[in-house]
Write a protein that holds these residues in place. Structure first.
Motif, PDB file in Angstrom:
ATOM      1  N   ARG A  87      10.602  -3.587   0.247  1.00 57.64           N
ATOM      2  CA  ARG A  87       9.719  -2.710   0.769  1.00 57.64           C
ATOM      3  C   ARG A  87       8.242  -3.124  -0.600  1.00 57.64           C
ATOM      4  O   ARG A  87       7.303  -3.484   0.384  1.00 57.64           O
ATOM      5  CB  ARG A  87      10.215  -1.301   0.914  1.00 57.64           C
ATOM      6  CG  ARG A  87       9.142  -1.364   2.139  1.00 57.64           C
ATOM      7  CD  ARG A  87       9.411   0.542   2.692  1.00 57.64           C
ATOM      8  NE  ARG A  87      10.501   0.499   3.531  1.00 57.64           N
ATOM      9  CZ  ARG A  87      11.794   0.330   2.429  1.00 57.64           C
ATOM     10  NH1 ARG A  87      11.861   1.660   1.748  1.00 57.64           N
ATOM     11  NH2 ARG A  87      12.611   0.201   3.360  1.00 57.64           N
ATOM     12  N   LEU A 370       3.703  -1.273   9.008  1.00 61.50           N
ATOM     13  CA  LEU A 370       4.699  -1.345   8.876  1.00 61.50           C
ATOM     14  C   LEU A 370       6.271  -2.753   9.462  1.00 61.50           C
ATOM     15  O   LEU A 370       6.661  -2.837   9.294  1.00 61.50           O
ATOM     16  CB  LEU A 370       4.366  -1.964  10.813  1.00 61.50           C
ATOM     17  CG  LEU A 370       3.284   0.262  10.855  1.00 61.50           C
ATOM     18  CD1 LEU A 370       2.664   0.211  12.644  1.00 61.50           C
ATOM     19  CD2 LEU A 370       4.534   0.910  10.851  1.00 61.50           C
ATOM     20  N   LEU A 371       4.874  -3.944   9.304  1.00 60.57           N
ATOM     21  CA  LEU A 371       5.753  -5.421   9.324  1.00 60.57           C
ATOM     22  C   LEU A 371       6.664  -5.837   7.903  1.00 60.57           C
ATOM     23  O   LEU A 371       7.623  -5.402   7.850  1.00 60.57           O
ATOM     24  CB  LEU A 371       4.757  -6.310   9.355  1.00 60.57           C
ATOM     25  CG  LEU A 371       4.155  -6.939  10.068  1.00 60.57           C
ATOM     26  CD1 LEU A 371       3.001  -7.810  10.312  1.00 60.57           C
ATOM     27  CD2 LEU A 371       5.204  -7.326  11.349  1.00 60.57           C
ATOM     28  N   TYR A 373       7.768  -2.499   6.362  1.00 63.89           N
ATOM     29  CA  TYR A 373       9.179  -1.605   6.681  1.00 63.89           C
ATOM     30  C   TYR A 373      10.285  -3.259   7.268  1.00 63.89           C
ATOM     31  O   TYR A 373      10.780  -2.582   6.790  1.00 63.89           O
ATOM     32  CB  TYR A 373       8.726  -0.449   7.349  1.00 63.89           C
ATOM     33  CG  TYR A 373       9.555   0.874   7.538  1.00 63.89           C
ATOM     34  CD1 TYR A 373      10.494   1.664   6.172  1.00 63.89           C
ATOM     35  CD2 TYR A 373      10.311   0.573   9.035  1.00 63.89           C
ATOM     36  CE1 TYR A 373      10.764   2.074   6.545  1.00 63.89           C
ATOM     37  CE2 TYR A 373      11.842   1.068   8.649  1.00 63.89           C
ATOM     38  CZ  TYR A 373      11.833   1.759   7.439  1.00 63.89           C
ATOM     39  OH  TYR A 373      12.434   2.806   8.071  1.00 63.89           O
ATOM     40  N   MET A 374       9.681  -3.133   8.506  1.00 69.15           N
ATOM     41  CA  MET A 374      10.869  -3.582   8.833  1.00 69.15           C
ATOM     42  C   MET A 374      11.310  -5.402   8.742  1.00 69.15           C
ATOM     43  O   MET A 374      12.515  -5.290   8.911  1.00 69.15           O
ATOM     44  CB  MET A 374      10.059  -4.391  10.444  1.00 69.15           C
ATOM     45  CG  MET A 374       9.367  -3.051  11.506  1.00 69.15           C
ATOM     46  SD  MET A 374       8.084  -4.291  12.990  1.00 69.15           S
ATOM     47  CE  MET A 374       9.737  -4.978  13.533  1.00 69.15           C
ATOM     48  N   PHE A 375      10.559  -5.819   8.111  1.00 66.46           N
ATOM     49  CA  PHE A 375      11.319  -6.971   7.433  1.00 66.46           C
ATOM     50  C   PHE A 375      11.961  -6.782   6.348  1.00 66.46           C
ATOM     51  O   PHE A 375      13.107  -7.468   5.746  1.00 66.46           O
ATOM     52  CB  PHE A 375      10.175  -8.105   6.929  1.00 66.46           C
ATOM     53  CG  PHE A 375       9.811  -9.389   7.922  1.00 66.46           C
ATOM     54  CD1 PHE A 375      10.066  -9.794   9.113  1.00 66.46           C
ATOM     55  CD2 PHE A 375       8.568  -8.701   8.555  1.00 66.46           C
ATOM     56  CE1 PHE A 375      10.001 -10.268   9.777  1.00 66.46           C
ATOM     57  CE2 PHE A 375       7.712  -9.778   9.440  1.00 66.46           C
ATOM     58  CZ  PHE A 375       8.560 -10.175  10.460  1.00 66.46           C
ATOM     59  N   ARG A 377      13.259  -3.625   6.188  1.00 65.80           N
ATOM     60  CA  ARG A 377      14.571  -3.403   6.038  1.00 65.80           C
ATOM     61  C   ARG A 377      15.871  -4.349   6.527  1.00 65.80           C
ATOM     62  O   ARG A 377      17.222  -4.673   6.312  1.00 65.80           O
ATOM     63  CB  ARG A 377      14.357  -2.619   7.257  1.00 65.80           C
ATOM     64  CG  ARG A 377      13.973  -1.487   7.533  1.00 65.80           C
ATOM     65  CD  ARG A 377      14.944  -0.608   8.305  1.00 65.80           C
ATOM     66  NE  ARG A 377      15.558   0.100   8.491  1.00 65.80           N
ATOM     67  CZ  ARG A 377      16.234   1.205   9.157  1.00 65.80           C
ATOM     68  NH1 ARG A 377      15.171   1.724  10.378  1.00 65.80           N
ATOM     69  NH2 ARG A 377      17.694   1.186   9.556  1.00 65.80           N
ATOM     70  N   LEU A 378      14.918  -5.468   7.401  1.00 64.72           N
ATOM     71  CA  LEU A 378      15.836  -6.842   7.705  1.00 64.72           C
ATOM     72  C   LEU A 378      16.547  -7.060   6.626  1.00 64.72           C
ATOM     73  O   LEU A 378      17.247  -8.201   6.549  1.00 64.72           O
ATOM     74  CB  LEU A 378      14.941  -7.637   8.549  1.00 64.72           C
ATOM     75  CG  LEU A 378      15.738  -9.009   9.187  1.00 64.72           C
ATOM     76  CD1 LEU A 378      16.982  -8.646  10.587  1.00 64.72           C
ATOM     77  CD2 LEU A 378      14.504  -9.638   9.721  1.00 64.72           C
TER      78      LEU A 378
END
Length: 629
Positions: A87, A370-371, A373-375, A377-378
């Motif tokens: 992250r 935000l992106l 954090y999302m990526f 996690r992915l």
């Protein structure tokens, strides 16, 4: 990476062995104290070939440490950077992309703001010039009216009543006044009053005197009219007598609001302000708040800037506001005609740019976080799964690859799965090598024993035995070195020949030629025995015992299922067949041919010894599958 480590034999007693039983088990450890000469295929003093062990210890320890709870503690980067989460790197990556783009956007916006500000500055200067032209045009119109009235026949005859009526007709539709004064400044005619009314002297004798002195038309500064009592200015021309002297002055008087109306007719949009200042620094007219400021002096600093500054300049207005101002001097009156705009209006584009850049930066940072954090996690989920798989590999478990949305993680999982299979295969291969090592050690001991017995039978003393036995052991070790470099699968015939001849002759005295052949281990050991015996004999009695002798090793084939190897000596001492055949003769003519199911020939020619060996082609392996890369 697969790490290969050289090993050495370390005799270590095992429970129930080595004590009483006389047996010892050989353990293998890294050659941490080995001399530089130590190479793969190191032969111990006991005569046992150590072989190779695939050392996965460090790899397994690293994998075992990769538990989900302590994966980040396995090892610090060698570059000295503390490991960070995905992250964090994604956020930094987003910033690395966003910040330069934002910087470029801010630069472009500032550049646009500069261009717009420069455009406003040009507009301010142009507006001041246009206003000055409008004022001069209005003054010129007044001069034309006066010059027309000056040609009046009533005025020339002195019929002032008739002239008064004529002047009123000329002023129809205007709010100006026509005044006629004599050289004593006494008003003779004033259209603001009925003809014959009592009239005072002019309230602006200075301008009248300039007209009398210069005999030229003049425009006055601002003053209060003697009749109206309001702020006015005069446009005056001389009336000359026959002698060319000024007898009277004809005046057209305007209220200051007339110039204010001229300024307003330019229709400058708010917050633009235009104004006119007379030669005494008194405000004559303004497009806004005219009644409030007319007749007031311009602040000294602003007046000085208005008189001296070229082009556009920043100043403080009479109202106390920061302004951008341009001043142009009127050609007819000398007045200062100005156009001003508040600095806040000029700086508004830059302020909007900064606000937009701040909004863009905030949006980019929030969206990037935000992106990220999302990526993160992915990406973290398959990597955590890969960490657990790596731990399983470290425990020696067989793992199967799992598929995820992250291609790199899929590659890692497949690699770990392949690594687990490879670890299992190499473990089995290591067990095989241990068994093969034991088998080959027994064979080598048998060979050494046979060599020792044969050498002992032909030796008359211990010293002679050692002198003959030691080189043969070295020759055997050379063959083993060549074998070990290919993991005991075999060796190239050219490499084998070089290994044995380099001990006895320099490269320029040994010619080695033939097609690329990769021999199996049996052929390597036996042909190595023969080459060693031939080279030893050549160095003592044959071609290599002289300074000019040469040796040639050549081979051909496979041809008709056989390979032919020929040893030829030239330039040595004359040779003849020996009366007594020793161990070397038996090696090249009996032992080696029997081991390889080959046929050997030995000739003693005038040029030197010649030995040939024809052996089956199945001892040559396929290079594409035999060589361990």
């Amino acid at each position: 990476h697969v790490v290969w480590r050289r090993a050495r034999c370390v005799p270590s007693p095992v429970a129930g062995e080595g004590q009483g039983g006389g047996k010892q088990r050989y353990l293998y450890g890294p050659l941490s104290n080995s001399p530089p000469q130590a190479r793969r295929g190191h032969t111990c003093a006991c005569g046992v070939q150590a072989g190779y062990v695939v050392a996965f210890r460090d790899l397994l320890m690293t994998l075992a440490a990769a538990e989900p709870g302590n994966a980040m503690q396995a090892r610090r980067w060698q570059i000295g950077v503390r490991p960070q989460r995905i992250r964090t790197y994604l956020v930094l990556f987003a910033l690395a992309i966003t910040i330069p783009l934002l910087g470029l956007a801010v630069f472009a916006l500032n550049r646009m703001a500069d261009v717009e500000a420069a455009q406003i500055e040009r507009w301010v200067v142009q507006a001041a010039r246009d206003l000055a032209s409008d004022v001069d045009r209005e003054l010129d119109r007044a001069f034309v009216t006066l010059e027309t009235l000056a040609t009046s026949s009533d005025l020339k005859r002195g019929d002032l009543r008739a002239f008064h009526a004529q002047a009123l007709l000329a002023l129809r539709g205007t709010k100006a006044a026509i005044v006629l004064i004599d050289r004593s400044y006494q008003q003779l005619v004033d259209t603001l009053k009925e003809y014959g009314a009592e009239l005072p002297k002019t309230a602006d004798p200075d301008t009248a005197q300039r007209v009398i002195d210069s005999k030229q038309r003049q425009v006055s500064n601002l003053f209060r009219g003697s009749v109206s009592g309001r702020p006015v200015f005069n446009v005056e021309i001389p009336l000359l007598d026959a002698a060319g002297d000024v007898r009277q002055v004809l005046i057209m008087s305007f209220q200051a609001t007339h110039i204010a109306n001229v300024l307003k007719s330019a229709q400058l949009e708010a917050p633009w302000i235009s104004g006119v200042t007379d030669n005494n620094g008194i405000i004559l007219a303004r497009s806004e708040r005219h009644e409030e400021f007319v007749g007031k002096p311009l602040p000294p600093e602003l007046l000085e800037q208005s008189r001296t500054a070229a082009g556009v300049y920043r100043a403080t207005s009479v109202a106390g506001d920061r302004i951008l101002r341009a001043t142009v001097r009127s050609d007819l009156s000398g007045w200062l005609v100005s156009a001003t705009v508040p600095l806040s209006h000029v700086e508004e584009p830059r302020k909007r740019s900064l606000q937009f850049a701040a909004l863009l930066l905030g949006t980019a940072l929030i969206l990037g976080a935000l992106l990220a954090y999302m990526f993160a996690r992915l990406m973290a989920r398959p990597l955590d799964a890969a960490t657990r798989v790596a731990a399983s590999v470290g425990r020696g478990e067989r793992v199967e690859p799992d598929r995820s949305a992250l291609a790199e993680a899929n590659v890692l999982m497949e690699t770990l799965s392949d690594a687990s299979a490879e670890l299992r295969r190499r473990e089995e291969h290591t067990d095989f090598l241990m068994r093969e090592l034991a088998h080959r050690a027994k064979n080598q001991l048998a060979v050494v024993k046979g060599m020792a017995l044969q050498t002992a039978r032909q030796s008359r003393s211990v010293a002679e035995f050692i002198a003959q036995f030691d080189p043969r052991i070295q020759g055997l070790a050379k063959s083993q070195d060549v074998l070990v470099r290919q993991n005991w699968k075999g060796a190239r015939l050219s490499e084998l020949a070089h290994a044995h001849l380099n001990l006895f002759a320099s490269p320029d005295r040994a010619a080695i030629s033939g097609p690329e052949l990769f021999l199996d281990s049996t052929a390597v050991q036996n042909i190595g025995f023969a080459l060693h015996e031939l080279a030893t004999n050549a160095s003592k009695h044959g071609a290599l015992s002289t300074a000019t002798g040469r040796v040639s090793v050549a081979w051909s084939g496979p041809d008709a299922g056989h390979i032919r190897l020929v040893w030829t000596e030239q330039g040595g001492h004359p040779v003849t067949a020996p009366h007594q055949k020793g161990f070397g003769h038996r090696v090249i003519m009996e032992l080696v041919p029997q081991a390889l199911q080959a046929a050997a020939e030995l000739e003693f020619t005038p040029d030197g010894l010649r030995w040939s060996l024809e052996f089956p082609a199945h001892h040559a392996l396929d290079l594409s599958t035999a060589i361990d890369t």
